[in-house]
Design a protein around this motif. Structure first.
Motif, PDB file in Angstrom:
ATOM      1  N   GLN A 177      -2.153   3.148  -1.275  1.00 59.83           N
ATOM      2  CA  GLN A 177      -3.445   1.956  -2.023  1.00 59.83           C
ATOM      3  C   GLN A 177      -2.431   1.785  -3.587  1.00 59.83           C
ATOM      4  O   GLN A 177      -2.530   0.907  -4.336  1.00 59.83           O
ATOM      5  CB  GLN A 177      -5.069   2.204  -2.266  1.00 59.83           C
ATOM      6  CG  GLN A 177      -5.292   2.290  -1.167  1.00 59.83           C
ATOM      7  CD  GLN A 177      -4.536   1.272   0.536  1.00 59.83           C
ATOM      8  OE1 GLN A 177      -4.753   0.351  -0.448  1.00 59.83           O
ATOM      9  NE2 GLN A 177      -4.457   0.962   1.138  1.00 59.83           N
ATOM     10  N   SER A 178      -1.750   3.089  -4.218  1.00 56.79           N
ATOM     11  CA  SER A 178      -0.935   2.844  -5.554  1.00 56.79           C
ATOM     12  C   SER A 178       0.196   1.631  -5.722  1.00 56.79           C
ATOM     13  O   SER A 178       0.234   1.728  -6.266  1.00 56.79           O
ATOM     14  CB  SER A 178      -1.238   4.325  -6.246  1.00 56.79           C
ATOM     15  OG  SER A 178       0.362   5.024  -5.921  1.00 56.79           O
ATOM     16  N   HIS A 179       0.170   1.984  -4.210  1.00 57.01           N
ATOM     17  CA  HIS A 179       1.822   1.064  -4.268  1.00 57.01           C
ATOM     18  C   HIS A 179       3.067   1.800  -5.030  1.00 57.01           C
ATOM     19  O   HIS A 179       3.291   0.764  -6.104  1.00 57.01           O
ATOM     20  CB  HIS A 179       1.546  -0.422  -4.594  1.00 57.01           C
ATOM     21  CG  HIS A 179       1.070  -1.053  -3.389  1.00 57.01           C
ATOM     22  ND1 HIS A 179       0.850  -1.145  -2.473  1.00 57.01           N
ATOM     23  CD2 HIS A 179      -0.491  -1.546  -4.643  1.00 57.01           C
ATOM     24  CE1 HIS A 179      -0.041  -1.642  -1.620  1.00 57.01           C
ATOM     25  NE2 HIS A 179      -1.632  -1.919  -2.612  1.00 57.01           N
ATOM     26  N   GLY A 180       3.610   2.864  -4.648  1.00 54.66           N
ATOM     27  CA  GLY A 180       3.777   3.604  -5.542  1.00 54.66           C
ATOM     28  C   GLY A 180       4.045   3.627  -8.202  1.00 54.66           C
ATOM     29  O   GLY A 180       4.541   3.352  -8.474  1.00 54.66           O
ATOM     30  N   PHE A 181       3.011   4.220  -7.569  1.00 54.60           N
ATOM     31  CA  PHE A 181       2.157   4.908  -8.654  1.00 54.60           C
ATOM     32  C   PHE A 181       2.439   3.188  -9.942  1.00 54.60           C
ATOM     33  O   PHE A 181       2.109   2.889 -10.984  1.00 54.60           O
ATOM     34  CB  PHE A 181       2.479   5.840  -9.179  1.00 54.60           C
ATOM     35  CG  PHE A 181       2.869   6.814  -8.390  1.00 54.60           C
ATOM     36  CD1 PHE A 181       1.767   7.036  -8.156  1.00 54.60           C
ATOM     37  CD2 PHE A 181       4.196   6.604  -8.057  1.00 54.60           C
ATOM     38  CE1 PHE A 181       1.690   8.390  -7.056  1.00 54.60           C
ATOM     39  CE2 PHE A 181       3.854   8.524  -7.245  1.00 54.60           C
ATOM     40  CZ  PHE A 181       3.393   8.781  -6.591  1.00 54.60           C
ATOM     41  N   THR A 182       1.815   1.493  -9.245  1.00 56.16           N
ATOM     42  CA  THR A 182       1.910   1.023 -10.077  1.00 56.16           C
ATOM     43  C   THR A 182       0.600   0.392 -10.617  1.00 56.16           C
ATOM     44  O   THR A 182       0.146  -0.772 -11.305  1.00 56.16           O
ATOM     45  CB  THR A 182       2.691  -0.342  -9.668  1.00 56.16           C
ATOM     46  OG1 THR A 182       1.942  -0.425  -8.164  1.00 56.16           O
ATOM     47  CG2 THR A 182       4.304  -0.079  -9.142  1.00 56.16           C
ATOM     48  N   ARG A 183      -0.332   0.740  -9.283  1.00 52.97           N
ATOM     49  CA  ARG A 183      -1.705   0.624  -9.894  1.00 52.97           C
ATOM     50  C   ARG A 183      -2.390   1.868 -10.569  1.00 52.97           C
ATOM     51  O   ARG A 183      -2.956   2.649 -10.020  1.00 52.97           O
ATOM     52  CB  ARG A 183      -2.285  -0.055  -8.610  1.00 52.97           C
ATOM     53  CG  ARG A 183      -1.418  -1.271  -8.122  1.00 52.97           C
ATOM     54  CD  ARG A 183      -2.265  -1.841  -6.617  1.00 52.97           C
ATOM     55  NE  ARG A 183      -3.544  -1.613  -6.328  1.00 52.97           N
ATOM     56  CZ  ARG A 183      -4.431  -2.115  -5.313  1.00 52.97           C
ATOM     57  NH1 ARG A 183      -4.026  -1.667  -3.878  1.00 52.97           N
ATOM     58  NH2 ARG A 183      -5.616  -2.168  -5.713  1.00 52.97           N
ATOM     59  N   PRO A 184      -3.168   1.151 -11.448  1.00 49.70           N
ATOM     60  CA  PRO A 184      -3.990   2.578 -12.303  1.00 49.70           C
ATOM     61  C   PRO A 184      -4.977   3.255 -11.350  1.00 49.70           C
ATOM     62  O   PRO A 184      -5.118   4.702 -11.269  1.00 49.70           O
ATOM     63  CB  PRO A 184      -3.962   1.782 -13.181  1.00 49.70           C
ATOM     64  CG  PRO A 184      -3.664   1.162 -13.384  1.00 49.70           C
ATOM     65  CD  PRO A 184      -3.221   0.323 -12.342  1.00 49.70           C
TER      66      PRO A 184
END
Length: 106
Positions: free
Chosen positions: A22-29
């Motif tokens: 769910q972080s989409h490659g660590f782009t969503r904090p």
């Protein structure tokens, strides 16, 4: 008590794996922070359980719970395929976890 910690660690592994997705490659904090927190807690509980459980058993059970849990979440909530072969593979993982528990002391 080590088995309880190990099961909780496995559930937390499922949570951090889903959060990583769910972080989409660590782009969503939000999901990234959840992943880091649950990963640290999962590793900590795994390490604690390994103080009294055999390495092979603890690691196999931990990864098995994480794998089966991630599969279940993927199928139920993320629209992943639930083919007969994938379900059979997940059931084999769960069976392996049960056999590890049955074959282990403590």
């Amino acid at each position: 008590m080590a088995w309880i910690a190990l099961v909780i660690a496995g559930v937390l592994e499922t949570i951090w794996a889903v959060a990583m997705k769910q972080s989409h490659g660590f782009t969503r904090p939000g999901p990234t922070i959840l992943m880091i927190v649950t990963m640290a807690a999962s590793f900590g509980l795994l390490a604690w359980a390994m103080r009294s459980l055999p390495l092979g058993t603890a690691y196999a059970v931990w990864t098995g719970i994480g794998a089966a849990g991630a599969f279940l979440i993927g199928v139920l909530f993320l629209g992943e395929a639930a083919s007969a072969m994938r379900i059979a593979a997940a059931l084999l993982i769960v069976g392996g976890i049960m056999l590890m528990k049955a074959a282990s002391p403590g």
